[in-house]
Design a protein around this motif. Structure first.
Motif, short mmCIF file in Angstrom:
data_model
loop_
_atom_site.label_atom_id
_atom_site.label_comp_id
_atom_site.label_asym_id
_atom_site.label_seq_id
_atom_site.Cartn_x
_atom_site.Cartn_y
_atom_site.Cartn_z
N ASP A 53 -78.04 83.73 -8.47
CA ASP A 53 -79.37 83.71 -7.86
C ASP A 53 -79.53 84.77 -6.78
O ASP A 53 -80.06 84.52 -5.71
N THR A 54 -79.03 85.98 -7.06
CA THR A 54 -79.20 87.09 -6.12
C THR A 54 -80.17 88.10 -6.71
O THR A 54 -80.30 88.24 -7.93
N TRP A 55 -80.86 88.81 -5.83
CA TRP A 55 -81.84 89.82 -6.21
C TRP A 55 -81.33 91.18 -5.76
O TRP A 55 -80.78 91.31 -4.66
N TRP A 56 -81.53 92.19 -6.63
CA TRP A 56 -81.01 93.52 -6.38
C TRP A 56 -82.07 94.57 -6.70
O TRP A 56 -82.89 94.37 -7.58
N GLN A 57 -82.00 95.68 -6.00
CA GLN A 57 -82.76 96.86 -6.40
C GLN A 57 -81.78 97.74 -7.14
O GLN A 57 -80.75 98.16 -6.59
N ALA A 58 -82.06 98.00 -8.41
CA ALA A 58 -81.19 98.82 -9.25
C ALA A 58 -81.81 100.19 -9.40
O ALA A 58 -82.98 100.31 -9.75
N GLU A 59 -81.04 101.23 -9.13
CA GLU A 59 -81.51 102.60 -9.32
C GLU A 59 -80.61 103.29 -10.34
O GLU A 59 -79.42 103.46 -10.13
N PHE A 60 -81.23 103.65 -11.47
CA PHE A 60 -80.53 104.32 -12.56
C PHE A 60 -80.87 105.81 -12.48
O PHE A 60 -82.04 106.17 -12.44
N ASP A 61 -79.84 106.67 -12.44
CA ASP A 61 -80.10 108.12 -12.40
C ASP A 61 -80.99 108.52 -13.57
O ASP A 61 -80.93 107.93 -14.66
N GLY A 130 -68.09 93.25 0.70
CA GLY A 130 -69.29 92.81 1.39
C GLY A 130 -70.36 92.33 0.44
O GLY A 130 -71.35 91.74 0.85
N GLU A 131 -70.19 92.60 -0.84
CA GLU A 131 -71.10 92.14 -1.90
C GLU A 131 -72.56 92.53 -1.65
O GLU A 131 -73.48 91.82 -2.01
N ARG A 132 -72.77 93.70 -1.02
CA ARG A 132 -74.12 94.19 -0.76
C ARG A 132 -74.47 95.37 -1.67
O ARG A 132 -75.61 95.81 -1.72
N LEU A 133 -73.45 95.91 -2.39
CA LEU A 133 -73.64 97.10 -3.20
C LEU A 133 -72.79 96.99 -4.46
O LEU A 133 -71.65 96.55 -4.42
N ARG A 157 -78.30 95.03 -2.74
CA ARG A 157 -78.69 93.63 -2.63
C ARG A 157 -79.93 93.47 -1.76
O ARG A 157 -80.04 94.07 -0.70
N LEU A 158 -80.87 92.64 -2.24
CA LEU A 158 -82.12 92.41 -1.51
C LEU A 158 -82.10 91.11 -0.72
O LEU A 158 -82.72 91.03 0.34
N ASN A 159 -81.44 90.05 -1.21
CA ASN A 159 -81.40 88.79 -0.45
C ASN A 159 -80.05 88.63 0.21
O ASN A 159 -79.08 89.29 -0.14
N ASN A 160 -79.97 87.71 1.19
CA ASN A 160 -78.74 87.62 1.98
C ASN A 160 -77.61 86.95 1.21
O ASN A 160 -77.82 86.25 0.23
#
Length: 171
Positions: A53-61, A130-133, A157-160
């Motif tokens: 249940d985590t939200w992420w911003q994914a950036e694909f080259d 850190g599970e943020r990236l 990662r977008l949510n804490n």
């Protein structure tokens, strides 16, 4: 003690008749589980991270210099080491994916839900401390000649991190 063969036969037949619905149910449950295509080996994989249940911003080259990177918002769900979810861009491009986390390494297969045909791709990445990236590579077939493309991907990662800890209840 005298054993009557007829009495033994009747008792055995009665026991089989009483147990047959249970045996039939067990057989069908086992057959159904084996037909799902899920390997029991994947159930024993140990995930060192818990990202349910985590939200992420994914950036694909980008595929080439003339286009900009594809940015998507991704919802990741996890049960044990298995992961699955959906991603969507602002332009409406949607992907569904599922895979596995082994240690800190994430691997999943995705399908492009937007097109009338489903275009498969795969992603291999590592969850950073850190599970943020999450950083890795994405592969997919693209273009009319269906060339294999390999591009860098970065998830931020977008949510804490506290929301992931609640997910361990249903592990």
């Amino acid at each position: 003690m005298n054993f009557n063969p007829v009495q033994i036969a009747v008792t055995v037949i009665a026991a089989v008749l009483l147990m047959s619905p249970l045996l039939l149910w067990a057989y069908q449950a086992g057959r159904g589980a084996s037909s799902t295509g899920k390997s029991d080996r994947f159930n024993r994989v140990v995930a060192e991270v818990h990202l349910n249940d985590t939200w992420w911003q994914a950036e694909f080259d980008a595929d080439d210099a003339a286009t900009s990177p594809l940015v998507m918002r991704l919802h990741l769900r996890q049960i044990g080491a298995r992961v699955f979810g959906e991603a969507q861009s602002l332009a409406g491009i949607r992907h569904s994916f599922e895979g596995v986390i082994h240690g800190r390494q994430l691997c999943y297969v995705s399908l492009d839900d937007t097109q009338r045909s489903e275009l498969p791709g795969a992603m291999l990445a590592e969850v950073q401390s850190g599970e943020r990236l999450i950083v890795g590579v994405r592969t997919r077939w693209a273009g009319p000649q269906q060339a294999m493309l390999i591009r860098k991907v970065t998830f931020t990662r977008l949510n804490n991190a506290d929301s992931a800890m609640e997910s361990n209840v249903n592990r």
